[in-house]
Design an enzyme around this catalytic site. Structure first.
Site, PDB file in Angstrom:
ATOM      1  N   HIS A   1     -12.887   3.253  -0.074  1.00 16.07           N
ATOM      2  CA  HIS A   1     -12.866   2.253   1.013  1.00 16.07           C
ATOM      3  C   HIS A   1     -13.541   0.943   0.578  1.00 16.07           C
ATOM      4  CE1 HIS A   1     -12.910   5.620   4.333  1.00 16.07           C
ATOM      5  NE2 HIS A   1     -11.660   5.248   4.084  1.00 16.07           N
TER       6      HIS A   1
ATOM      7  N   ASN B   1       0.859  -1.188   0.000  1.00 20.09           N
ATOM      8  CA  ASN B   1       0.000   0.000   0.000  1.00 20.09           C
ATOM      9  C   ASN B   1       0.896   1.239   0.000  1.00 20.09           C
ATOM     10  OD1 ASN B   1      -1.791   2.048   0.438  1.00 20.09           O
ATOM     11  ND2 ASN B   1      -2.727   1.163   2.279  1.00 20.09           N
TER      12      ASN B   1
ATOM     13  N   ARG C   1     -12.109  16.117   7.198  1.00 23.03           N
ATOM     14  CA  ARG C   1     -12.889  16.453   5.988  1.00 23.03           C
ATOM     15  C   ARG C   1     -14.316  16.835   6.371  1.00 23.03           C
ATOM     16  NH1 ARG C   1     -11.170  11.134   3.410  1.00 23.03           N
ATOM     17  NH2 ARG C   1      -9.100  11.542   2.564  1.00 23.03           N
TER      18      ARG C   1
ATOM     19  N   GLU D   1      -8.071  -4.833   5.095  1.00 24.44           N
ATOM     20  CA  GLU D   1      -8.014  -4.597   3.655  1.00 24.44           C
ATOM     21  C   GLU D   1      -6.860  -5.377   3.025  1.00 24.44           C
ATOM     22  OE1 GLU D   1      -8.332  -0.574   5.156  1.00 24.44           O
ATOM     23  OE2 GLU D   1      -9.087   0.012   3.201  1.00 24.44           O
TER      24      GLU D   1
END
Ligand code: ADP
Length: 357
Positions: A154, A8, A215, A338
């Site tokens: 996601h 990643n 955010r 993930e």
């Protein structure tokens, strides 16, 4: 045993995990930071990956997280020249993520010639959204000519926890309506009907939807030009404010970290308390909407830093939430993984297996 390396690559970091498949045993993991930063001896992703590859051996295949696959990639793919070109094209709409993901793929091409590589896209799981969920109320040519639409992110995490939830409930995924809440620094929520994403809160970029650490999530779009005009700031500065100085951090004026906010709120800090209330309220609205979208909900799944660890927030979200439903959904906490999902998909691609569910 097949060793699958999961990579990643972020703009200044590289995370990796090495799995033995199909047994799914984690063999090693690590993180390289300060990639390309001033004064760092790790000048680029190539140098960082070289350090990682010196620590692992007999890698059979590499699975890369790629943030944006636009409409081109609806499922994981083995990397080829054509795939690299398509990922390059997506750099325009994901300038903060895709270039780093691509740098990781190109570095592995050089460092591990002949080793199969797979690209696993955050957006792919949401490619099943119907058009009426992904098209914005904007001139249609913006979608047709420029690809302006909801993509969602996601996806690998939402897919993984939905599969886990079905396993825990001992029911086939195709018989379930699941709402998955990924609540970390970035937050998003997805309606998973019969194993497919049918709506999700993030949009063209990860800025839309829930209140997040820094955010803003959903706001009146007219505010963008209003703030630029009245505060005399340019587009780049405003993008920074909406992405980095808003959300929990912006409202509380304290922190983007939910643990600090809970601690401050307990001591009576009003703005910390307000930030948590707004965070929770937005999630409750989306859960209501997605229950309506699917015509019910069998399971509500919480994952990521806040979702997995902050019981108080989960309780606030769930209080009195489903009183109007005939069947109360099961509420589950499922740690996301993930990297394991990427390892599974890479393993399946290398072994040419069909899609799991
Ligand atoms: P990211 O999106 O950066 O991966 P995480 O999933 O680590 O984020 O979530 C970070 C958020 O989770 C922060 O608001 C943090 O306060 C909260 N959190 C609560 N408990 C923990 C924990 N034990 N470990 C990590 N984050 C936690």
């Amino acid at each position: 045993m097949t060793k699958i390396l999961v990579i990643n690559c972020g703009s200044s970091s590289i995370k990796y995990k090495l799995f033995s498949m199909p047994g799914e045993t984690l063999l090693s993991k690590g993180l390289i930071e300060h990639v390309g930063e001033q004064g760092s001896h790790i000048h680029d992703h190539y140098t960082g990956l070289k350090i990682i590859l010196d620590k692992v051996d007999s890698v059979c295949a590499v699975g890369h997280r790629v943030v944006h696959g636009a409409e081109k990639f609806k499922k994981p793919v083995l990397v080829s020249k054509a795939v690299i070109n398509e990922i390059k094209k997506c750099c325009d709409i994901a300038p903060l993520h895709n270039p780093a993901n691509l740098a990781g793929i190109l570095a592995c091409n050089k460092l591990l010639p002949g080793t199969k590589q797979a690209a696993i896209f955050d957006t792919a799981f949401h490619q099943s959204l119907p058009d009426y969920a992904y098209i914005y109320g904007l001139p249609f040519e913006y979608y047709k000519k420029s690809g302006i639409r909801k993509y969602g992110f996601h996806g690998t995490s939402h897919a993984y926890v939905a599969i886990e939830a079905a396993r825990i409930l001992k029911k086939p995924l195709k018989n379930l309506k699941i709402i998955t809440c990924h609540l970390g620094n970035g937050c998003s929520i997805t309606a998973v009907d019969k194993g497919k994403s049918v709506d999700t809160s993030m949009g063209f970029t990860p800025l839309e939807g829930l209140i997040m650490g820094t955010r803003c999530g959903d706001i009146d779009p007219a505010l963008v030009t209003y703030i630029m005009r009245t505060k005399n700031i340019d587009a780049h500065s405003l993008e920074n404010i909406l992405n980095k100085d808003s959300g929990l951090k912006g409202i509380s004026g304290i922190s983007n970290d939910m643990r600090s906010l809970e601690a401050k709120a307990r001591k009576g800090n009003k703005r910390a308390g307000l930030a948590i209330k707004i965070f929770v309220y937005r999630i409750r609205k989306y859960i209501g909407a997605y229950t309506a979208v699917m015509g019910g909900c069998d399971a509500l799944v919480f994952t990521a830093g806040i979702g997995e660890n902050q019981k108080g927030v989960r309780e606030d979200i769930c209080r009195g939430l489903f009183f109007y439903l005939k069947n109360t959904p099961r509420v589950l906490v499922v740690p996301t993984n993930e990297e394991l999902m990427i390892a599974r998909q890479t393993y399946d691609l290398v072994n040419k297996k069909g899609k799991r569910s």
